[in-house]
Design a protein around this motif. Structure first.
Motif, PDB file in Angstrom:
ATOM      1  N   SER A 199       0.831  -1.213   0.000  1.00 41.22           N
ATOM      2  CA  SER A 199       0.000   0.000   0.000  1.00 41.22           C
ATOM      3  C   SER A 199       0.858   1.253   0.000  1.00 41.22           C
ATOM      4  O   SER A 199       0.581   2.220  -0.718  1.00 41.22           O
ATOM      5  CB  SER A 199      -0.924  -0.010   1.228  1.00 41.22           C
ATOM      6  N   LEU A 200       1.927   1.252   0.798  1.00 37.55           N
ATOM      7  CA  LEU A 200       2.818   2.417   0.835  1.00 37.55           C
ATOM      8  C   LEU A 200       3.504   2.624  -0.507  1.00 37.55           C
ATOM      9  O   LEU A 200       3.725   3.767  -0.931  1.00 37.55           O
ATOM     10  CB  LEU A 200       3.865   2.244   1.940  1.00 37.55           C
ATOM     11  N   ASN A 201       3.847   1.523  -1.164  1.00 37.72           N
ATOM     12  CA  ASN A 201       4.592   1.620  -2.420  1.00 37.72           C
ATOM     13  C   ASN A 201       3.698   1.870  -3.634  1.00 37.72           C
ATOM     14  O   ASN A 201       4.223   2.197  -4.710  1.00 37.72           O
ATOM     15  CB  ASN A 201       5.397   0.340  -2.652  1.00 37.72           C
ATOM     16  N   THR A 202       2.388   1.676  -3.477  1.00 35.75           N
ATOM     17  CA  THR A 202       1.489   1.868  -4.622  1.00 35.75           C
ATOM     18  C   THR A 202       0.493   2.981  -4.360  1.00 35.75           C
ATOM     19  O   THR A 202       0.634   4.090  -4.878  1.00 35.75           O
ATOM     20  CB  THR A 202       0.754   0.553  -4.940  1.00 35.75           C
ATOM     21  N   SER A 203      -0.507   2.713  -3.530  1.00 36.27           N
ATOM     22  CA  SER A 203      -1.582   3.689  -3.323  1.00 36.27           C
ATOM     23  C   SER A 203      -1.060   5.025  -2.822  1.00 36.27           C
ATOM     24  O   SER A 203      -1.404   6.092  -3.354  1.00 36.27           O
ATOM     25  CB  SER A 203      -2.603   3.122  -2.336  1.00 36.27           C
ATOM     26  N   PHE A 204      -0.236   4.979  -1.796  1.00 35.87           N
ATOM     27  CA  PHE A 204       0.251   6.228  -1.227  1.00 35.87           C
ATOM     28  C   PHE A 204       1.230   6.930  -2.164  1.00 35.87           C
ATOM     29  O   PHE A 204       1.287   8.162  -2.197  1.00 35.87           O
ATOM     30  CB  PHE A 204       0.895   5.973   0.138  1.00 35.87           C
ATOM     31  N   LYS A 205       1.998   6.151  -2.912  1.00 29.96           N
ATOM     32  CA  LYS A 205       2.893   6.788  -3.881  1.00 29.96           C
ATOM     33  C   LYS A 205       2.106   7.456  -5.000  1.00 29.96           C
ATOM     34  O   LYS A 205       2.471   8.533  -5.483  1.00 29.96           O
ATOM     35  CB  LYS A 205       3.883   5.759  -4.448  1.00 29.96           C
ATOM     36  N   PHE A 206       1.026   6.798  -5.430  1.00 29.52           N
ATOM     37  CA  PHE A 206       0.170   7.429  -6.434  1.00 29.52           C
ATOM     38  C   PHE A 206      -0.406   8.741  -5.889  1.00 29.52           C
ATOM     39  O   PHE A 206      -0.478   9.745  -6.596  1.00 29.52           O
ATOM     40  CB  PHE A 206      -0.966   6.482  -6.824  1.00 29.52           C
ATOM     41  N   ALA A 207      -0.833   8.698  -4.615  1.00 28.85           N
ATOM     42  CA  ALA A 207      -1.365   9.920  -4.008  1.00 28.85           C
ATOM     43  C   ALA A 207      -0.294  10.997  -3.901  1.00 28.85           C
ATOM     44  O   ALA A 207      -0.560  12.180  -4.177  1.00 28.85           O
ATOM     45  CB  ALA A 207      -1.930   9.596  -2.620  1.00 28.85           C
ATOM     46  N   ASP A 208       0.924  10.606  -3.509  1.00 28.03           N
ATOM     47  CA  ASP A 208       2.011  11.582  -3.427  1.00 28.03           C
ATOM     48  C   ASP A 208       2.307  12.197  -4.785  1.00 28.03           C
ATOM     49  O   ASP A 208       2.554  13.408  -4.906  1.00 28.03           O
ATOM     50  CB  ASP A 208       3.275  10.918  -2.872  1.00 28.03           C
ATOM     51  N   ARG A 209       2.288  11.343  -5.828  1.00 23.01           N
ATOM     52  CA  ARG A 209       2.562  11.850  -7.175  1.00 23.01           C
ATOM     53  C   ARG A 209       1.457  12.801  -7.622  1.00 23.01           C
ATOM     54  O   ARG A 209       1.737  13.850  -8.216  1.00 23.01           O
ATOM     55  CB  ARG A 209       2.689  10.671  -8.137  1.00 23.01           C
ATOM     56  N   ALA A 210       0.216  12.460  -7.309  1.00 25.06           N
ATOM     57  CA  ALA A 210      -0.892  13.341  -7.682  1.00 25.06           C
ATOM     58  C   ALA A 210      -0.813  14.662  -6.935  1.00 25.06           C
ATOM     59  O   ALA A 210      -1.069  15.735  -7.510  1.00 25.06           O
ATOM     60  CB  ALA A 210      -2.220  12.642  -7.384  1.00 25.06           C
ATOM     61  N   ARG A 211      -0.447  14.618  -5.662  1.00 24.53           N
ATOM     62  CA  ARG A 211      -0.308  15.853  -4.894  1.00 24.53           C
ATOM     63  C   ARG A 211       0.848  16.700  -5.398  1.00 24.53           C
ATOM     64  O   ARG A 211       0.767  17.935  -5.423  1.00 24.53           O
ATOM     65  CB  ARG A 211      -0.117  15.505  -3.418  1.00 24.53           C
TER      66      ARG A 211
END
Length: 774
Positions: free
Chosen positions: A657-669
């Motif tokens: 989850s940290l490496n996918t979902s949260f990274k996607f969110a970080d990239r979007a932010r």
């Protein structure tokens, strides 16, 4: 005796400064925030957590962890900072005592020279903070000292030590690979080239023919192994850097050599004074006595101008961070006017001649080229003007200069080279006092004066090295000129630079208008950050399930027993061998016994079983201990099954989850931040543009607004997806199920055992009572 008198004084003064630094600045400052936080993670056993903003390997944190464990410290800010002080005051003198100087480099450095190197201002300044510079410098000097002392460390026995030191040095700072290669060259010169009576170096052909193959092989193994491992790391990592690569991109920045030369001449001025006549005389003889020399000087100056014109790099941090002295040096000296930087070209030529030519007059040309090449390889790729990067090449150059001065004071024959011992000693005293003065000014300014940024109220900012000649620095900053230069920058270069320019304006607190983010977006950001913190905190604890011995007692006797068992098995196997081939096979064959699991339950099982074997077979206590050992073995196996489930289902899921979902969110932010900066930069350009450009810029603003809205909507969607998924609850259910299964199995096993132990106890008590009555 002088060293015994001065070094304690340096220690006392350093202790007083260290105490003051930790009283005035008790919290991590600037880059310490990253270094200290990462070290504290290591101290807490969180070895797999890594701050992506850190670009250097974890060598400093590993050394600090060992230091903390040995001295049983608390891994606090002050404790970690003290590690660097120990390096400067304890290890640095030991390393310098290994260095050679003087005629044919047969003598050790004088104690006064050692102290002057300890007090080199940037090096000494960062000894009171938790940065990599101190131990990086020490590691490089150890490697070079061993290379120069290759006559005493040329045995193959030293090869593993050199490999280890090389890897350690690179783990402190990647660019130290250059100094490992430099040490390789120094060792080759030291082994292959000898010195003649004039101080020049002359090859002994007989020596070379007899020893060259073995010398080359030994050096190749010692240094080539380290270099090969580093190359493998770069290939695997895809870059020389770890973490934040965006702001540390390499390039060609030739003026770094000019800045370093001037830096060295300023700090090394008292080391140059004893030979000032030689410096000026040799320079004028070389360049001005003949038309050819003047032509060379003119061409050199012209090449410097070309290098300044086409390879000068202006890093965004240089323009934005007014806590660093280079911010003011750039604005007030190097770039005071657009044309003024070119006027320094003749001075750069002179300073480079002093550093790279004059200081190596009694050394071989190859050694001078080695130093120049290594310095260029370290400094030229760096886009950021940072005095800390000059420390290692400056210390190496200063050691060479001290050797030149010492050799000149010992050399007979050429009177022009003679330097009296008394003048050399006076110069060293003056240099020590000079460094003390600079350190007092820079450390005093760091501790005694602070200011605040408008956009970070309540947070004190402090000035860092190098020495600053200006008064009332923050009030003298001409924000209008800074903003004007930033506007020119954002209108002519890439979108990345435009965003960086806008960010700089905001950091300086002078941005005219900042586009507000939707409240929904801000709330989602906070919730996502909180959920991410939940993931990382849970993983920081449950990651222990991945280590089999997390509850295992430190039982040295059991470890020795395991070793003894393996040795006895090997001896028995050899005893049973019927031929030499069977004996060789037994030696090469690995240990066949399975490693004993390292859990607390298994440890209890082995202890109970070992105790049972000390008693007769029919003894009820022995029988009970054997049953207990079997039960604990099963409990241990159930625990291993639980650990495996938690690692595979819970830990792995959270990490995914940290490496996918949260990274996607970080990239979007991040896309939202970039779009917002681009929009604000476009608005600023439109407001300040001439009337004829208003229409075109209005269209650009509209496009930027559309991109900002689209990026925000996408980020909102991604963050909602992160928050609404029930994945964490499913993972938590898996964690609880694994723990429940283990505890249930342990309960059942011990429930089966308890009646049997009770029966043995009852039988034994009955027999005991009968024996007493009879």
């Amino acid at each position: 005796m002088l060293f015994l008198g001065l070094q304690p004084l340096v220690v006392l003064l350093s202790a007083a400064v260290f105490r003051t630094v930790n009283r005035v600045v008790p919290e991590p400052y600037l880059d310490e925030i990253f270094h200290i936080t990462q070290s504290q993670k290591y101290c807490n056993g969180m070895y797999r957590e890594w701050d992506p903003k850190i670009t250097t390997p974890p060598g400093l944190y590993i050394l600090a962890l060992a230091y903390d464990r040995i001295l049983h410290l608390s891994c606090s800010v002050a404790a970690l900072r003290s590690f660097n002080i120990v390096g400067v005051l304890v290890f640095m003198p030991l390393v310098l005592s290994m260095m050679k100087s003087g005629y044919e480099r047969r003598q050790r450095l004088s104690s006064l020279a050692c102290i002057s190197i300890e007090l080199v201002p940037p090096f000494f300044f960062f000894a009171f903070l938790f940065y990599t510079d101190v131990w990086s410098t020490i590691s490089v000097l150890v490697i070079i000292a061993m290379a120069e002392n290759s006559g005493t460390s040329s045995s193959w026995l030293y090869v593993p030590l050199k490999i280890t030191l090389g890897i350690l040095s690179i783990s402190l700072r990647q660019t130290n690979i250059v100094w490992v290669a430099y040490a390789c060259g120094i060792e080759l010169l030291s082994n292959i080239v000898g010195g003649d009576q004039k101080g020049k170096q002359k090859a002994d052909e007989t020596f070379i023919a007899a020893n060259l193959p073995m010398v080359l092989l030994r050096v190749l193994v010692a240094y080539g192994t380290t270099i090969a491992l580093f190359v493998a790391f770069v290939i695997y990592n895809g870059s020389i850097l770890l973490g934040d690569k965006e702001h540390h991109e390499a390039g060609i920045h030739i003026p770094q050599l000019f800045y370093f030369s001037v830096f060295s001449c300023i700090l090394g001025v008292f080391s140059l004074i004893p030979s000032i006549k030689l410096v000026t005389g040799s320079f004028s003889d070389t360049l001005f006595r003949t038309s050819k020399g003047f032509f060379y000087f003119f061409i050199s100056s012209l090449l410097v101008v070309v290098a300044i014109k086409y390879t000068t790099k202006v890093h965004p941090f240089l323009l934005a961070d007014n806590r660093h002295y280079t911010f003011y040096i750039w604005r007030r000296i190097l770039n005071f006017r657009p044309w003024i930087r070119y006027l320094y070209a003749p001075g750069y030529v002179l300073s480079m001649w002093i550093v790279f030519v004059h200081s190596y007059q009694l050394a071989s040309v190859l050694k001078a080229l080695l130093f120049a090449g290594a310095t260029a390889a370290v400094l030229v790729p760096s886009p950021l003007i940072e005095c800390r990067y000059f420390i290692i090449p400056f210390v190496i150059w200063k050691l060479q200069l001290l050797s030149e001065n010492k050799a000149a004071s010992e050399t007979d024959g050429q009177r022009s080279l003679m330097i009296s011992a008394s003048s050399l000693r006076k110069a060293q005293w003056a240099e020590v006092l000079y460094y003390i003065l600079i350190n007092a000014l820079t450390i005093g300014l760091f501790l005694g004066y602070s200011f605040e940024w408008p956009n970070e109220p309540g947070q004190k900012q402090r000035f860092m090295w190098m020495m600053n000649p200006f008064n009332n620095l923050t009030n003298n900053i001409n924000m209008d000129s800074v903003n004007q230069s930033l506007r020119g920058l954002t209108s002519t270069i890439s979108p990345f630079a435009r965003r960086t320019g806008r960010l700089i304006q905001e950091r300086l607190g002078n941005a005219d208008e900042i586009t507000e983010l939707p409240q929904e977006y801000i709330d989602l950001e906070k919730r996502v950050d909180a959920l991410k913190t939940v993931h990382t905190k849970l993983l920081s604890v449950t990651s222990q399930y991945g280590h089999e011995g997390y509850d295992y007692p430190p039982n040295l006797k059991e470890s020795f027993a395991d070793i003894s068992r393996q040795v006895s098995e090997r001896v028995q196997t050899l005893a049973q061998a019927q031929s030499a081939a069977e004996a060789q096979a037994a030696l090469l064959k690995g240990n066949t016994s399975k490693n004993a699991p390292k859990t607390f339950a298994h440890a209890i099982s082995r202890a109970a079983l070992a105790a049972a074997h000390q008693l007769p077979i029919t003894d009820p206590v022995g029988v009970a201990l054997e049953k207990y050992a079997v039960a604990q073995e099963r409990v241990g196996e159930a625990q291993l099954a639980q650990d495996s489930l938690i690692v595979s289902r819970f830990n792995s899921a959270l990490q995914t989850s940290l490496n996918t979902s949260f990274k996607f969110a970080d990239r979007a932010r991040k896309n939202v931040t970039n779009a917002r900066l681009s929009l604000d930069a476009a608005k600023t350009s439109a407001r300040n543009a001439k009337p004829e450009r208003q229409d075109a810029l209005r269209v650009e603003v509209e496009q930027a607004e559309d991109e900002f809205v689209a990026a925000t909507e996408e980020a909102v969607s991604v963050m909602k997806n992160v928050l609404e998924t029930p994945e964490l609850l499913r993972n938590l259910a898996d964690l609880i199920a694994a723990q429940l299964a283990f505890h249930k199995a342990a309960y059942e096993m011990l429930s089966e055992l308890a009646p049997e132990i009770d029966q043995l106890q009852a039988d034994h008590e009955s027999k005991y009572s009968e024996a007493e009555t009879s």
